[in-house]
Design a protein around this motif. Structure first.
Motif, short mmCIF file in Angstrom:
data_model
loop_
_atom_site.label_atom_id
_atom_site.label_comp_id
_atom_site.label_asym_id
_atom_site.label_seq_id
_atom_site.Cartn_x
_atom_site.Cartn_y
_atom_site.Cartn_z
N LEU A 45 0.86 -1.41 0.00
CA LEU A 45 0.10 0.04 0.03
C LEU A 45 0.88 1.15 -0.05
N ILE A 46 1.92 1.01 0.83
CA ILE A 46 2.91 2.53 0.54
C ILE A 46 3.53 2.50 -0.71
N ASP A 47 3.67 1.52 -1.42
CA ASP A 47 4.25 1.76 -2.71
C ASP A 47 3.26 2.64 -3.49
N ASN A 48 2.04 2.68 -3.36
CA ASN A 48 1.02 3.41 -4.13
C ASN A 48 1.23 4.73 -3.45
N SER A 49 1.55 4.96 -2.14
CA SER A 49 1.59 6.35 -1.74
C SER A 49 2.97 7.07 -2.32
N VAL A 74 -2.02 6.45 5.61
CA VAL A 74 -2.35 8.06 5.52
C VAL A 74 -1.25 8.59 4.78
N ASP A 75 -1.60 9.27 3.48
CA ASP A 75 -0.39 9.82 2.89
C ASP A 75 -0.79 11.36 2.45
N GLY A 164 -3.17 17.49 9.87
CA GLY A 164 -1.79 17.41 10.14
C GLY A 164 -0.89 17.25 8.99
N ILE A 165 -1.40 16.14 8.40
CA ILE A 165 -0.91 15.28 7.10
C ILE A 165 -1.43 15.77 5.95
N GLY A 170 -4.35 14.13 -0.59
CA GLY A 170 -3.85 12.99 0.12
C GLY A 170 -4.89 11.90 0.04
N THR A 171 -4.69 10.81 0.86
CA THR A 171 -5.39 9.51 0.77
C THR A 171 -5.35 8.97 1.87
#
Length: 511
Positions: A45-49, A74-75, A164-165, A170-171
């Protein structure tokens, strides 16, 4: 007229029509059983971010007092509009990927998520579109791959929770009804969470180490109590470069070999020899040493295989534990190297093994000679006397992750032991600390917390020096099965001395 095969008879099969055959609902079960481990699924999933150019990612565990409830990733990447969300949630739809993208097959979001959770929700916003969301569950997947639309109000509320992010874009990917969370006994929740975070931190630090090293992205792992909104833990993932030693195990290394691989061309192999018996986390903590020898394949700077010989040798051999070789895969698709769907392994044809046999460096040294050098360094190091250090109960919540990592590097852990947590609590005035041996907690008197935080608001990992000293001083006391009177007396005089030190520190601050 009868059919007469042409010259290409093996491909010359006549057809007289076609029909669409969409996947049966039973395929949903196969999608949910792809064999993703927890940390591999989150990394996917972080690859997608990263593909969305996110500079900040938070893996957020939500819990109550007793149980883990949900997981969110969260990204602050580019985000998606309604059309993008529909595309992302379509099972079997493969989008176009750029040359430098980490995504490849278009199945990761659904397969990785539904391998662990019975409900997947994705909420996103872009600079030019409103908040939107989609949800897919195990039930909706079996119901003709139905995907439900999240209400805009909820989508915006969830995004606002992470203001804050996520500011302009974002997603949030949310897992609910996570199967491993629901099967954990209440008494084991803290232990399960500690182990899950440690594995996740190690995996992300290793497989994404090049991105973390360059500072392109910050990844945090956080734990929050959903009722009190208290942040119980927060860890920044540090890079774990599998080639990050201070001095090479043998002069002249690393060396770069060129392997002529049929169907690909010359493939560069950067061969390293680790110093023997290194205590560094990058050597010891990324898995069993025998499994971490061999090839480290990278695709677009993302590690996709951490060790293994891919047909070049047989089973792993202990005397090659110091041998690690970095290989950047060719940017173009080919018939020699294929990446597994979970992105934790490379399948290579025999063309690669044949190329390895012919590999040489610029000075004519062969790859076989490199393996002999690595074996010689290992055997020489094994013959030296080694001081055995006493195993310790591992530290848990409340101690800075950087300190915990060094403790794991320097001291062996006692297997199967609950970690020791450190927490600020209300204690009597005559106590600087106390021990909750039953729950494995070193308790610090919160009335003295300001001494260590200099008046600022404390965090779960504050006062690292004081906490580390107390851990080193008190760790062995948690291992005694019988509590002798002299132990209580020892705790009493340690408290008296430390309270005197606190008083002296307050006097200095007053002046």
């Amino acid at each position: 007229m009868p059919y007469e095969p042409g010259t290409d008879w093996q491909y010359d099969v006549p057809i007289n029509g076609s029909k669409r055959l969409p996947p049966d609902s039973g395929y949903a079960e196969a999608l949910r059983n792809q064999g993703y481990s927890f940390e591999v699924a989150v990394a996917d999933l972080i690859d997608n971010s990263l593909d969305a150019d996110a500079s900040q990612v938070v893996v957020h565990f939500l819990r109550d007092d007793d149980r883990l409830l949900s997981l969110l990733i969260v990204d602050n990447g580019r985000g998606m509009n309604d059309l993008g969300l529909d595309s992302a949630m379509t099972v079997g739809r493969r989008r176009e990927y750029g040359d430098h993208a980490l995504g490849m097959y278009g199945t990761g979001l659904k397969a990785a998520s539904l391998s662990h959770a019975d409900a997947l929700t994705v909420v996103s916003t872009t600079k030019t579109s409103r908040a939107a969301g989609r949800q897919m569950t195990s039930t909706s997947l079996a119901d003709g791959y139905r995907c439900d639309t999240v209400t805009p109000d909820y989508a915006q509320t969830l995004l606002d929770r992470y203001d804050g992010i996520i500011e302009w874009q974002g997603t949030v990917v949310r897992w609910d009804r996570v199967r491993s969370f629901e099967t954990v006994e209440v008494s084991q929740t803290d232990r399960f969470l500690s182990e899950a975070i440690q594995k996740l931190e190690t995996h992300l630090g290793l497989y994404l180490h090049r991105f973390l090293d360059r500072g392109e992205v910050r990844i945090d792992i956080a734990v929050e109590n959903v009722h009190t909104r208290e942040l119980l833990d927060s860890i920044e993932v540090e890079p774990l470069d599998p080639f990050n030693y201070k001095i090479s195990g043998k002069k002249g290394y690393p060396r770069t070999f060129s392997a002529p691989v049929e169907g690909v061309g010359d493939v560069e192999l950067t061969a390293h020899i680790w110093p023997p018996k290194s205590p560094r986390a990058e050597y010891k903590l990324i898995g069993p040493l025998a499994e971490r020898q061999g090839f480290y394949f990278y695709r677009n700077d993302r590690l996709v295989q951490a060790g293994g010989w891919n047909g070049q040798r047989g089973a792993a051999e202990g005397h090659l534990n110091l041998a690690r070789i970095a290989v950047d895969l060719p940017p173009h698709s080919n018939q020699v190297f294929s990446l597994t769907v979970k992105k934790e392994g490379i399948n290579a044809t025999q063309a690669f093994a044949r190329g390895i046999e012919k590999a040489v460096d610029a000075h004519g040294h062969t790859f076989r000679a490199y393996l002999e050098d690595a074996e010689a360094v290992y055997r020489e190091g094994s013959s030296r006397a080694e001081v055995k250090r006493k195993p310790v109960i591992p530290p848990g919540k409340g101690l800075d992750p950087k300190v915990k990592r060094v403790i794991r590097e320097e001291l062996p852990e006692k297997p199967g032991e609950e970690p020791i947590a450190i927490a600020w609590v209300a204690l009597p005035e005559d106590r600087f600390f106390d021990l909750d041996r039953e729950n494995r907690v070193i308790q610090l008197n919160k009335s003295h917390r300001d001494i260590f935080t200099m008046g600022q608001r404390g965090s779960s990992n504050d006062a690292p020096v004081a906490k580390t000293l107390l851990y080193l001083m008190l760790e062995e006391l948690f291992g005694f099965t019988r509590w002798e009177k002299k132990r209580s007396d020892q705790i009493d005089y340690w408290n008296a001395i430390l309270l005197a030190a606190v008083s002296a520190q307050r006097e200095r601050l007053a002046h």
